[in-house]
Design an enzyme around this catalytic site. Structure first.
Site, PDB file in Angstrom:
ATOM      1  CD  GLU A  68      -1.834  -2.395   1.194  1.00 16.68           C
ATOM      2  OE1 GLU A  68      -0.741  -2.699   1.706  1.00 16.68           O
ATOM      3  OE2 GLU A  68      -2.661  -3.249   0.811  1.00 16.68           O
ATOM      4  CG  PHE A 125     -11.137  -5.234   2.401  1.00 18.27           C
ATOM      5  CD1 PHE A 125     -12.495  -5.270   2.713  1.00 18.27           C
ATOM      6  CD2 PHE A 125     -10.579  -6.293   1.714  1.00 18.27           C
ATOM      7  CE1 PHE A 125     -13.270  -6.359   2.348  1.00 18.27           C
ATOM      8  CE2 PHE A 125     -11.353  -7.382   1.346  1.00 18.27           C
ATOM      9  CZ  PHE A 125     -12.699  -7.422   1.664  1.00 18.27           C
ATOM     10  CG  PHE A 144      -5.671  -3.674   3.739  1.00 20.14           C
ATOM     11  CD1 PHE A 144      -5.666  -4.200   5.023  1.00 20.14           C
ATOM     12  CD2 PHE A 144      -6.257  -4.407   2.724  1.00 20.14           C
ATOM     13  CE1 PHE A 144      -6.235  -5.440   5.287  1.00 20.14           C
ATOM     14  CE2 PHE A 144      -6.831  -5.646   2.981  1.00 20.14           C
ATOM     15  CZ  PHE A 144      -6.817  -6.168   4.260  1.00 20.14           C
ATOM     16  CG  HIS A 159     -11.755  -7.659   5.793  1.00 16.86           C
ATOM     17  ND1 HIS A 159     -10.997  -8.311   6.724  1.00 16.86           N
ATOM     18  CD2 HIS A 159     -11.126  -7.862   4.606  1.00 16.86           C
ATOM     19  CE1 HIS A 159      -9.967  -8.908   6.122  1.00 16.86           C
ATOM     20  NE2 HIS A 159     -10.028  -8.640   4.843  1.00 16.86           N
TER      21      HIS A 159
END
Lengths: 366, 325
Positions: free
Chosen positions: B60, B83, B86, B127
């Site tokens: 990321e 998601f 993250f 999540h």
């Protein structure tokens, strides 16, 4: 730390003219003279904040940046002033920046050599979070690859930055994408006070290249012609679609992390040893005179010319205006919503409205 | 025109911008042939090629940094977080590098970071998050969080065209549950303009994203059972935030309830509360109240998640309290 073995042969790398050999000397001399001037200004309290020097590391920055074309992009660190000078930054810009002047490249928003120019000279200013520029330069060079532009990028990190997640993520992504990127690890023995042996268990930083599936080259970072040579080869590889190269330049940081750092953590005699036997400028002078036929007078002319340039730049920078407070409120967004007035600061909102934006603001959108 | 889902509206908006502007390209994990974990980018790699829909390593920070570098040199990258939870891995890049680029170095940084957010789907702690408040405090970023399919399309198109970095939160509960008919032509929704989702005169509910629908449900019930006229204001974007619309509605109804799905402490509602206090305290006939999630990581089991997240019944109860004050 161990001194690197000198591996260079005794010929200038292919294609270097006498003018270029002298230019390399000039950039190193300018770097050192300018930093010495900054020390004087720092002691006069004219430098705002800290002062970071590259004493003894000038060959790394100058030799590597010299291997780039103007259209190529580099992202320097605080100890790469020389690379910015090679790429076109001027001494007056550096002085204004360190003195936080209103007409400094960042108009007082940022410090030391944290500034960039993506329009003309192509350097992307670093931020203080080490390692972050590796992913950013991965993106810059990914762009060149996607557009099939004949340009490469070079990013400097220190030995300390190799421990960050951003370094790993950026180099891994660039390697997978075969971006035209050169990652230079300038191994100067210390990250602030932490020696290399406490930074990594790897025998050498260049070994990390194996893990990324890219070539790694280690060289004597205090031999400017060797630095130029390995960088030039990496640039050629990147330009021809060969992807990322990791370079490890072995050098030594003779000053503290910044001027305030007393280097109490350094073993006695270590700094003096490097200064006496492995100064990149001294070593280059020997080669310029013994191997390439330059006279001491020619080099003295360069020194005098550099001193004059720094004197003039200092005069100009000292006369530059200070920053104006409300300048701080503009430029966060391209098309900013009006900055809400804080109720306890009557008139600030209108002061911002009335405040004239310096020429060139908000014009950098491509 | 046929109705399409919230998710399809986002895909359509992205595709239209990719068609319109060759500098728009996508970066993300599994977004290429696979089409993304939720299939938002399905078919885009086949249509636009591997150079414009790039599968990345799990990185990321790396991909957000790379997007910034590309944006500096004229590209318009759109990054998918698989998601939105993250996004914390890229927090440093977003807050320290991306958000400050223009201000400190005059570096253009037109990029979008988008991804599925929010709960009500039994996703568990990692999540289901709503990280908007973590970025509300960062000058230089913009934040969009649409509630309708029409807004999802109009806002993603505006986000991609924006000259500044945008965080685009897509509530995954809405992805396939909400549908809309897209306006014809080049449908853009501007940033910083709230939407009156329902007109009312007795009470204002300020909200955004999935809880817009819960607020509307509550308003319906309150009208039927209590005869209350509830105004529902959908903020659409949190940075910039439409304070004028909030103030106008509060001046009209004199009572305000702020509803969001994120946890209550340090949430967006606190900032809205302060703005209302500073701008229109004299118009209030009751204290400002909040309905938000309990201050716990979001648990997995249905009875636990239902208990922690704000429900329609919570909104109804709080509204009745306010109306009676």
């Amino acid at each position: 730390m161990a001194e690197p073995s000198v591996t260079a042969d005794h010929a200038p790398p292919d294609g270097l003219t006498r003018e270029q050999l002298l230019a390399l000397y000039r950039w190193m001399r300018l770097t050192r003279t300018l930093e010495e001037r900054l020390v004087a200004l720092y002691r006069q309290t004219k430098v705002v904040g800290g002062l970071f020097r590259s004493l003894g590391q000038e060959a790394c920055a100058v030799g590597s940046a010299f291997a780039l074309e103007r259209r190529d992009v580099l992202s320097p660190l605080i100890r790469n002033l020389g690379s910015m000078l090679v790429k076109g930054a001027t001494p007056v810009e550096i002085l204004r920046q360190y003195m936080a002047k209103g007409d400094s490249p960042t108009r007082g928003r940022e410090l030391n050599i944290h500034f960039g120019d993506v329009e003309e000279r192509h350097f992307v200013g670093q931020i203080s979070h080490l390692g972050d520029m590796v992913p950013v330069m991965a993106g810059v060079t990914l762009t060149f690859k996607l557009r099939e532009e004949d340009r490469v990028g070079l990013v400097y990190v220190g030995d300390g930055a190799t421990s960050t997640g951003a370094f790993h993520e950026g180099i891994n992504f660039a390697a997978v994408q075969r971006c035209p990127l050169i990652v230079v690890v300038e191994n100067n023995g210390y990250a602030y006070s932490t020696p290399t042996c406490r930074q990594t268990a790897a025998a050498q930083f260049v070994d990390k290249a194996i893990g990324y599936g890219i070539p790694g080259v280690r060289c004597d970072g205090n031999d400017i012609l060797e630095v130029y040579r390995v960088t030039r080869d990496a640039v050629a590889r990147a330009r021809s679609g060969g992807g990322v190269t990791l370079l490890e330049l072995l050098t030594y940081r003779r000053k503290g992390h910044a001027e305030h750092d007393n280097q109490s953590y350094v073993a006695p005699g270590e700094i003096e040893h490097w200064a006496a036997t492995n100064d990149p400028i001294d070593r280059y002078i020997v080669r310029l005179t013994n191997e390439f036929g330059f006279t001491p007078a020619e080099l003295a002319d360069v020194d005098a010319d550099v001193a004059r340039e720094v004197d003039t730049a200092t005069d100009v920078a000292e006369q530059s205006p200070a920053c104006d407070g409300p300048d701080a409120l503009v430029g966060v967004y391209a098309d900013p919503p009006r900055m809400p007035s804080l109720w306890f600061r009557d008139g600030v909102g209108s002061a911002v409205d009335a405040h004239e934006r310096p020429a060139g603001w908000g014009t950098h959108d491509g | 025109m046929a109705e399409i889902t919230f998710l399809e509206a986002i895909r359509e908006g992205i595709a239209e911008e990719m068609e319109r502007d060759p500098s728009v390209f996508l970066l993300g994990e599994d977004i290429g042939g696979f089409g993304g974990a939720f299939k938002v980018t399905e078919g885009l790699q086949a249509r636009f090629g591997e150079k414009r829909v790039i599968d990345t390593p799990i990185s990321e920070a790396g991909i957000v940094g790379a997007a910034a570098g590309a944006a500096h040199y004229g590209m318009r990258p759109v990054v998918e977080m698989q998601f939105i939870d993250f996004i914390s891995c890229a927090y440093d890049m977003l807050t320290n590098y991306v958000a400050t680029a223009r201000y400190r170095a005059f570096l253009p940084c037109p990029m979008v970071v988008r991804g599925p957010s929010g709960g009500y789907v039994r996703g568990g702690p990692f999540h289901s998050q709503n990280p908007e408040a973590a970025f509300l405090h960062t000058p230089g970023l913009k934040i969009a969080y649409p509630a309708t399919a029409e807004d999802a399309k109009g806002l993603i198109k505006s986000a991609i065209r924006d000259a500044d970095p945008v965080l685009f939160f897509e509530h995954k509960y809405l992805y396939r549950r909400i549908k809309g008919t897209m306006p014809a032509g080049d449908h853009l929704v501007p940033f910083g303009k709230a939407r009156v989702a329902r007109e009312g005169k007795d009470l204002t509910i300020v909200t955004y994203a999935a809880t817009v629908w819960k607020a509307l449900e509550a308003a319906e019930q309150l009208a039927a059972e209590d005869g209350l006229s509830v105004e529902v204001l959908d903020l659409r974007t949190l940075l910039p935030m439409d304070h004028e619309a909030i103030v106008a509605s509060v001046k009209k109804t004199n009572r305000v309830l702020i509803v969001h799905e994120d946890t209550v402490t340090g949430g967006v509602a606190g900032e809205i509360t302060a703005q209302i206090s500073e701008r229109c305290f004299e118009w209030l006939d009751a204290p400002i109240r909040r309905v938000a999630a309990h201050d716990v990581p979001l648990p997995y089991a249905p009875p636990l998640e239902d208990f922690v997240l704000p429900q329609t019944s919570d909104i109804v109860r709080a509204s009745r309290w306010l109306a009676a004050y």
